[in-house]
Design a protein around this motif. Structure first.
Motif, PDB file in Angstrom:
ATOM      1  N   ASN A 137      -4.979  -9.689  23.701  1.00 45.80           N
ATOM      2  CA  ASN A 137      -6.188  -9.479  22.910  1.00 45.80           C
ATOM      3  C   ASN A 137      -6.783  -8.088  23.077  1.00 45.80           C
ATOM      4  OD1 ASN A 137      -6.190 -12.071  21.738  1.00 45.80           O
ATOM      5  ND2 ASN A 137      -7.026 -12.928  23.624  1.00 45.80           N
ATOM      6  N   ALA A 185     -12.204  -4.066  16.690  1.00 51.60           N
ATOM      7  CA  ALA A 185     -12.414  -5.443  16.255  1.00 51.60           C
ATOM      8  C   ALA A 185     -13.102  -5.481  14.895  1.00 51.60           C
ATOM      9  CB  ALA A 185     -13.247  -6.194  17.302  1.00 51.60           C
ATOM     10  N   GLU A 189     -11.821  -6.999  11.279  1.00 54.31           N
ATOM     11  CA  GLU A 189     -12.638  -7.997  10.579  1.00 54.31           C
ATOM     12  C   GLU A 189     -12.964  -7.525   9.165  1.00 54.31           C
ATOM     13  OE1 GLU A 189     -13.515 -10.989  11.303  1.00 54.31           O
ATOM     14  OE2 GLU A 189     -13.030 -11.164  13.442  1.00 54.31           O
ATOM     15  N   TYR A 194      -7.286 -11.269   9.122  1.00 50.35           N
ATOM     16  CA  TYR A 194      -6.897 -12.646   9.439  1.00 50.35           C
ATOM     17  C   TYR A 194      -6.884 -13.538   8.198  1.00 50.35           C
ATOM     18  CZ  TYR A 194      -8.431 -10.197  13.556  1.00 50.35           C
ATOM     19  OH  TYR A 194      -8.602  -9.222  14.505  1.00 50.35           O
ATOM     20  N   LYS A 203      -6.806 -10.112  17.700  1.00 53.46           N
ATOM     21  CA  LYS A 203      -8.231 -10.419  17.706  1.00 53.46           C
ATOM     22  C   LYS A 203      -8.795  -9.791  18.977  1.00 53.46           C
ATOM     23  CE  LYS A 203      -8.046 -14.512  14.817  1.00 53.46           C
ATOM     24  NZ  LYS A 203      -8.434 -15.934  14.635  1.00 53.46           N
TER      25      LYS A 203
END
Length: 275
Positions: A137, A185, A189, A194, A203
């Motif tokens: 991650n 991140a 997003e 995703y 993620k």
């Protein structure tokens, strides 16, 4: 470990936002020269501005334009490098290290080459127990992530030609690593990473990454780590050339090859959406 029979020329550069693409043009140029002349190099570099460096796979974000717009709003520069992988962050407190090794007389497997850099970093920080495995991650996760207590401090990539290879490491020396992680991140997003399942994007969890300053000393600097890396290579019987870099960078051979490589990277970056 002796990497070459001729001295390793050390090059140290800081790239402005205006010249950000030259960072990887220089990488490609040095790799070509290393291949042709079997001449090793150690290239230290940083960027003046906080910059997100996209990997080739990042082009496949469903809403790349939105991700890039978010970077601009947060005062981050960005560009697309000409190698695989995923996004990483560069700023004045992130050290990029490229070690160019001639391979005409000695070939290294992929894992052997990666281990050269992993061992080098472990040598200069003997008080740390550095693990070598993927930190899932983190941003730009890979098999040869370097971590301490489960937190990533560096990542390594490599490129090869027929008679040379370059090992490319980025290392978070100090600064706001949580902020870096949050930036990546948010980029994924906003880019709708995703929403699809063909391409894998991490993620990013900021708890999985840290800096050397948090582990070793609040006073550690990029320059100090550069000196330690150079000293460690010299201790392994490698001759170090600290004087000829300016002559190399002024040479017609370097300038001409750099211009060729820069055009290739500019064409690649021209394919990014305008935001």
């Amino acid at each position: 470990m002796l990497l070459a029979n001729v001295p390793i020329t050390v090059i140290n550069r800081t790239y402005s936002s205006e010249h950000k693409l030259i960072s990887f043009a220089d990488t490609n140029t040095l790799l070509e020269i290393c291949d042709k002349f079997q001449r090793p190099f150690l290239h230290f570099w940083t960027t003046e501005q906080p910059t997100l460096i996209l990997g080739i796979n990042d082009r496949h974000l469903p809403n790349l334009a939105a991700g890039l717009k978010g970077l601009a709003v947060n005062h981050y520069d960005y560009f697309l490098r000409n190698s695989g992988g995923l996004a990483v962050i560069s700023d004045p407190k992130v050290l990029n290290v490229s070690l160019f090794i001639p391979t005409a007389t000695h070939n290294y497997s992929i894992d052997q080459a990666y281990q050269i850099v992993a061992d080098l970093i472990q040598t200069i920080f003997p008080s740390l127990t550095i693990a070598v495995h993927e930190i899932a991650n983190s941003y730009c996760p890979g098999k040869f992530d370097l971590s301490v207590n489960g937190q990533k401090i560096a990542g390594i990539a490599q490129r090869r030609t027929q008679r040379a290879l370059v090992l490319m490491l980025y290392m978070s020396i100090a600064g706001d690593q949580d902020g870096r992680s949050d930036t990546v991140a948010q980029f994924y997003e906003q880019g709708d990473a995703y929403r699809q399942d063909r391409w894998h994007f991490p993620k990013v969890d900021k708890a999985t990454m840290t800096t050397l300053a948090n582990l070793v000393s609040l006073d550690i600097s990029v320059e100090a780590v550069e000196d330690q890396i150079t000293t460690a290579l010299a201790a392994q019987e490698n001759a170090i050339d600290l004087s000829s870099a300016p002559e190399l960078l002024r040479s017609a051979q370097f300038i001409n090859e750099q211009a060729t490589q820069l055009k290739k990277i500019q064409l690649r970056n021209n394919q990014l959406p305008i935001v």
